[in-house]
Design an enzyme around this catalytic site. Structure first.
Site, mmCIF file in Angstrom:
data_model
loop_
_atom_site.group_PDB
_atom_site.id
_atom_site.type_symbol
_atom_site.label_atom_id
_atom_site.label_comp_id
_atom_site.label_asym_id
_atom_site.label_seq_id
_atom_site.Cartn_x
_atom_site.Cartn_y
_atom_site.Cartn_z
ATOM 1 N N ILE A 184 0.843 -1.211 0.000
ATOM 2 C CA ILE A 184 0.000 0.000 0.000
ATOM 3 C C ILE A 184 0.875 1.257 0.000
ATOM 4 O O ILE A 184 0.609 2.216 0.729
ATOM 5 C CB ILE A 184 -0.986 0.010 1.192
ATOM 6 C CG1 ILE A 184 -0.265 -0.279 2.513
ATOM 7 C CG2 ILE A 184 -2.130 -0.953 0.951
ATOM 8 C CD1 ILE A 184 -1.165 -0.088 3.733
ATOM 9 N N PRO A 205 1.123 3.761 -2.165
ATOM 10 C CA PRO A 205 0.430 5.046 -2.409
ATOM 11 C C PRO A 205 -0.260 5.600 -1.169
ATOM 12 O O PRO A 205 -0.267 6.813 -0.947
ATOM 13 C CB PRO A 205 -0.583 4.687 -3.506
ATOM 14 C CG PRO A 205 0.029 3.525 -4.221
ATOM 15 C CD PRO A 205 0.699 2.729 -3.146
ATOM 16 N N TYR A 206 -0.823 4.738 -0.361
ATOM 17 C CA TYR A 206 -1.469 5.172 0.879
ATOM 18 C C TYR A 206 -0.453 5.839 1.802
ATOM 19 O O TYR A 206 -0.695 6.942 2.324
ATOM 20 C CB TYR A 206 -2.110 3.963 1.556
ATOM 21 C CG TYR A 206 -2.552 4.200 2.980
ATOM 22 C CD1 TYR A 206 -3.741 4.873 3.257
ATOM 23 C CD2 TYR A 206 -1.786 3.742 4.054
ATOM 24 C CE1 TYR A 206 -4.148 5.091 4.568
ATOM 25 C CE2 TYR A 206 -2.186 3.951 5.364
ATOM 26 C CZ TYR A 206 -3.360 4.625 5.614
ATOM 27 O OH TYR A 206 -3.756 4.836 6.912
ATOM 28 N N TYR A 207 0.686 5.180 2.005
ATOM 29 C CA TYR A 207 1.703 5.748 2.879
ATOM 30 C C TYR A 207 2.264 7.054 2.319
ATOM 31 O O TYR A 207 2.561 7.990 3.078
ATOM 32 C CB TYR A 207 2.838 4.743 3.108
ATOM 33 C CG TYR A 207 2.524 3.742 4.180
ATOM 34 C CD1 TYR A 207 2.620 4.081 5.523
ATOM 35 C CD2 TYR A 207 2.118 2.454 3.862
ATOM 36 C CE1 TYR A 207 2.325 3.173 6.526
ATOM 37 C CE2 TYR A 207 1.819 1.532 4.851
ATOM 38 C CZ TYR A 207 1.933 1.896 6.174
ATOM 39 O OH TYR A 207 1.630 0.983 7.159
ATOM 40 N N THR A 250 0.675 9.297 0.546
ATOM 41 C CA THR A 250 -0.271 10.386 0.824
ATOM 42 C C THR A 250 -0.195 10.808 2.282
ATOM 43 O O THR A 250 -0.272 12.010 2.595
ATOM 44 C CB THR A 250 -1.721 9.979 0.490
ATOM 45 O OG1 THR A 250 -2.127 8.889 1.316
ATOM 46 C CG2 THR A 250 -1.873 9.611 -0.966
#
Length: 215
Positions: free
Chosen positions: A125, A127-129, A131
């Site tokens: 994940i 992309p989550y981190y 952001t």
């Protein structure tokens, strides 16, 4: 203190709303996307406002006007990388800009464990981190009285009221789990404390009472 909870219909946000309703220090206001969610909170005796993090800063300001503090616990919930960028990052930044323009100084950000160091990100994940890291960085560049909370993997078991702060001195924990109940209690504990202004806290479930951690 009138507190706007952004992401009030999420698992952490719902807990925060109910806990604040039971705490006479706070008047919680839900920032939610759907009228039925506003109605749900009204039925529970709480106020809700329609808001959309995809909107403009001015539109977000209209929903934030008149509050004393903001708790940002919104997230795209893994719906897509694009939505994660637009909600967890751009939505957060627009909220910061709106708060500054309105003169709302207190801002609690619910971030993610390890978000500040790329080497600690879960590869599944990224992309989550990313952001979360850049939203946190933008918040740290503001003049807001922020506190950034980075809990570990969120669980739905009953909270213990105890956590462990994780620092370079403590090293990585054996268990990265943090119960949402304890995240909620941490939010309410740090919110009025000036000693937590402009601080970042990483934490997991532990053995120290939350109130003692932030004394």
């Amino acid at each position: 203190m009138k507190v706007l909870v952004i992401g009030a219909h999420g698992k952490v946000g719902q807990r925060v709303m109910k806990a604040m309703q039971a705490d006479n220090r706070y008047e919680p206001v839900a920032f939610v996307r759907k009228q039925e969610q506003v109605d749900e909170y009204k039925d529970l005796g709480m106020n809700g406002r329609l808001g959309n993090l995809f909107g403009t800063v001015d539109e977000i300001k209209e929903t934030m006007d008149g509050v004393d503090a903001v708790v940002f616990s919104a997230g795209a919930g893994g719906s897509s990388d694009a939505n994660t960028i637009l909600v967890d990052l751009d939505g957060a930044v627009k909220t910061m800009e709106a708060a500054e323009q309105l003169g709302i100084h207190r801002f609690i950000m619910v971030s993610a464990y390890g978000a500040g160091e790329r080497e600690r990100w879960s590869k599944s994940i990224i992309p989550y981190y990313a952001t979360k890291m850049y939203a946190d960085r933008e918040l740290m560049r503001t003049d807001l009285d922020y506190t950034i909370l980075r809990p570990g993997h969120l669980g739905d078991d009953e909270g213990t009221g105890k956590i462990q702060l994780v620092t370079s001195e403590t090293g990585e924990p054996d268990d990265y789990t943090t119960q949402r109940d304890d995240v909620c209690e941490t939010i309410l504990t740090v919110l009025p404390k000036k000693s937590t202004y402009r601080q970042v806290y990483e934490f997991v479930s532990g053995e120290t009472p939350i109130t003692d951690v932030f004394e």
